[in-house]
Design an enzyme around this catalytic site. Structure first.
Site, PDB file in Angstrom:
ATOM      1  N   HIS A 170       0.818  -1.222   0.000  1.00 12.48           N
ATOM      2  CA  HIS A 170       0.000   0.000   0.000  1.00 12.48           C
ATOM      3  C   HIS A 170       0.845   1.263   0.000  1.00 12.48           C
ATOM      4  CE1 HIS A 170      -4.059  -1.788   0.797  1.00 12.48           C
ATOM      5  NE2 HIS A 170      -3.276  -2.823   1.034  1.00 12.48           N
ATOM      6  N   ASP A 384       3.308   9.699  -0.580  1.00 13.52           N
ATOM      7  CA  ASP A 384       2.164   8.910  -0.115  1.00 13.52           C
ATOM      8  C   ASP A 384       1.883   7.804  -1.129  1.00 13.52           C
ATOM      9  OD1 ASP A 384      -0.026   8.176   1.403  1.00 13.52           O
ATOM     10  OD2 ASP A 384      -0.816  10.217   1.565  1.00 13.52           O
TER      11      ASP A 384
HETATM   12  O1  F6P Z   1      -0.813   3.290   4.436  1.00 13.63           O
HETATM   13  C1  F6P Z   1      -0.260   2.229   5.084  1.00 13.63           C
HETATM   14  C2  F6P Z   1      -0.998   1.863   6.331  1.00 13.63           C
HETATM   15  O2  F6P Z   1      -0.445   0.756   6.981  1.00 13.63           O
HETATM   16  C3  F6P Z   1      -2.445   1.556   6.041  1.00 13.63           C
HETATM   17  O3  F6P Z   1      -2.627   0.253   5.674  1.00 13.63           O
HETATM   18  C4  F6P Z   1      -3.091   1.933   7.322  1.00 13.63           C
HETATM   19  O4  F6P Z   1      -4.445   2.263   7.134  1.00 13.63           O
HETATM   20  C5  F6P Z   1      -2.290   3.123   7.777  1.00 13.63           C
HETATM   21  O5  F6P Z   1      -1.012   2.948   7.226  1.00 13.63           O
HETATM   22  C6  F6P Z   1      -2.320   3.269   9.295  1.00 13.63           C
HETATM   23  O6  F6P Z   1      -1.242   2.671   9.889  1.00 13.63           O
HETATM   24  P1  F6P Z   1      -1.258   1.910  11.262  1.00 13.63           P
HETATM   25  O7  F6P Z   1      -1.873   0.581  11.009  1.00 13.63           O
HETATM   26  O8  F6P Z   1       0.183   1.842  11.645  1.00 13.63           O
HETATM   27  O9  F6P Z   1      -2.076   2.702  12.225  1.00 13.63           O
END
Ligand code: F6P
Length: 474
Positions: A170, A384
């Site tokens: 992602h 991003d």
């Molecule tokens: O964008 C990457 C990501 O891991 C997403 O999958 C997730 O929604 C976001 O970052 C939030 O991160 P975390 O799970 O560390 O709170």
């Protein structure tokens, strides 16, 4: 909710799932001992697609030492993974978010590389692989997600060669100059190459991966992917993630949301122009640069107080708390809050702040009301993977005006070419982009929003998931 133990590969009470999603986070989180739905970006992108498919979701329970459980929640089956506090620190805080995250985001912060923590990352990835191997049905399709689980595909293949394995990243995948710094670079590439299909947000990330796999682990470059040193074909491609457009548009069209938006506007003091930023409080999101540019914009144009006490332009900044155990995130919070104070100190009058700052997460309906109350959405990350906030804003606006200022370093810029595209590293360009957006004639704003709508409608979350899975099983 019921819990049970599984009894071996695909045979436990919870066995039999033909589609298994594996991600660090679950679609539910434990809040005060209760499992509640947990609406992160990844979860929202997948849930609508998964609900009718009887899929199983494997992920970490979100807190330390929570006993392993299996249950159905919100229309989806869930198998949790229990992690100890030390595992969470080494796997999540240290390697995922203090080593891989900054490196993959253009090395915006210096990564910390700790050998003992790398062993914990590998051990936790092994736990995810083992748990998945226990619950997936014979010949099932398994979709592994994101940078926390890059070793899982190869580990899972060793345990269950019968599975069809997909991996989707992602976040950005860095160019050679940066990736070469990573101390365990071969392990990561070999881990990902355990998949049959590897998906990235952007074409450039797929190209970075292919050239690194060729250089570091002898993968042969072939059409649509690579052939590994042991002769397996691995398809590699770009699959830009999206949102559930109907969900967002439905909430936006609800008269309750429309009224809430009007209320927000009044509470802001009915200023002529409202700017909005919505981000996790992450240094990659460029919140500090945005606040500095906003202060500069107010200074340049002296538009803060045409009528004494009533700012002409206000910025609402929602900063969602994130990864608070990691030092760079703590420093970023202090930096952002100091800047909010500085801009307000210079431009607010009593009762009328220039920046309205909330350090909290908001439910989706309140976020959408904010999107409707906004004239200019400012999405200016320094780097991003995609940025789903930009897509939510466009989905919420439907036909009409509203201007999107979008960083060229967000994946969304590939599809949203009709946004006001900006380089957020250039302070002058940021101010100019905000000014362009504020001054944009309504007919131009409507035309651009309609083009953004078309781009969004061409690829919603259903399309993204279906397209990835079709390529995986092909
Ligand atoms: O964008 C990457 C990501 O891991 C997403 O999958 C997730 O929604 C976001 O970052 C939030 O991160 P975390 O799970 O560390 O709170």
């Amino acid at each position: 909710m019921s819990t049970s133990d599984s009894g071996g590969p695909g045979r436990g009470a919870f066995g039999g799932h033909q589609l298994v999603v594996v991600a660090n986070r679950l679609p539910v989180a434990l809040v005060d001992g209760e499992w509640r739905s947990s609406p992160g970006g990844l979860v929202r992108a997948l849930l609508g697609f998964l609900r009718p498919t009887a899929a199983l979701w494997v992920g970490w329970a979100g807190t330390a030492d929570e006993p392993q459980a299996e249950f159905a929640s919100d229309g989806i089956d869930v198998a949790t993974i229990s992690l100890a506090a030390e595992q969470i620190r080494g796997y999540y805080d240290s390697i995922s978010n203090d080593a891989i995250w900054p490196l993959y985001h253009d090395a915006l912060r210096t990564s910390t590389y700790d050998n003992d923590d790398w062993r914990i990352y590998a051990e936790v990835n092994e736990r995810f692989a083992t748990r998945t191997a226990e619950v997936a049905a014979e010949g099932a399709v398994v979709w592994v997600h994101d940078y926390q689980l890059q070793l899982v595909p190869a580990m899972l293949r060793r345990l269950r060669p019968d599975l069809r394995i997909g991996f989707f990243l992602h976040i950005p995948f860095p160019p050679q100059e940066l990736f070469m710094r990573f101390p365990w670079r071969e392990e990561v590439l070999e881990g990902m190459l355990g998949a049959d299909l590897i998906g990235f947000q952007r074409r450039v990330a797929a190209e970075n991966f292919i050239s690194l796999a060729h250089r570091l682990v002898d993968a042969e470059v072939v059409d649509d992917g690579v052939r590994t040193a042991d002769g397996r074909f691995v398809r590699v491609g770009s699959f830009p993630v999206s949102i559930d457009i109907d969900e967002v548009a439905g909430i936006a069209a609800d008269p309750v949301t429309v009224k809430a938006a009007a209320r927000i506007r009044r509470r802001l003091g009915d200023p002529p122009t409202v700017l909005l930023g919505v981000d996790r409080l992450d240094y990659t999101k460029g919140i500090g640069e945005r606040l500095t540019a906003f202060g500069e914009l107010l200074r340049n144009r002296a538009i803060a107080h045409a009528v004494p006490g009533r700012p002409e332009v206000v910025l609402v900044q929602i900063a969602v708390p994130s990864r608070e155990n990691v030092g760079d995130y703590q420093a970023q919070r202090e930096h952002v809050e100091q800047l909010v104070g500085a801009v307000n100190g210079e431009f607010a009058t009593l009762g009328y702040p220039a920046v309205h700052y909330l350090h909290r997460s908001l439910p989706l309906d309140q976020l959408i009301a904010l999107y409707l109350a906004t004239d200019v959405m400012v999405v200016t990350p320094l780097r991003d993977g995609m940025n789903l906030v930009a897509k939510e804003f466009v989905a919420a606006r439907g036909v009409g005006d509203g201007v999107l200022v979008l960083s060229e370093f967000a994946g969304a810029a590939d599809e949203f070419t009709d946004a006001v595209i900006v380089n957020p590293h250039d302070p002058h360009a940021l101010v100019e982009a905000m000014e362009t957006a504020i001054a944009m004639p309504r007919d131009e704003a409507i035309r651009r929003m309609s083009a953004l709508q078309d781009a969004l409608l061409a690829n919603d979350a259903q399309h993204w998931a279906a397209s990835f899975l079709e390529h995986l099983v092909r």
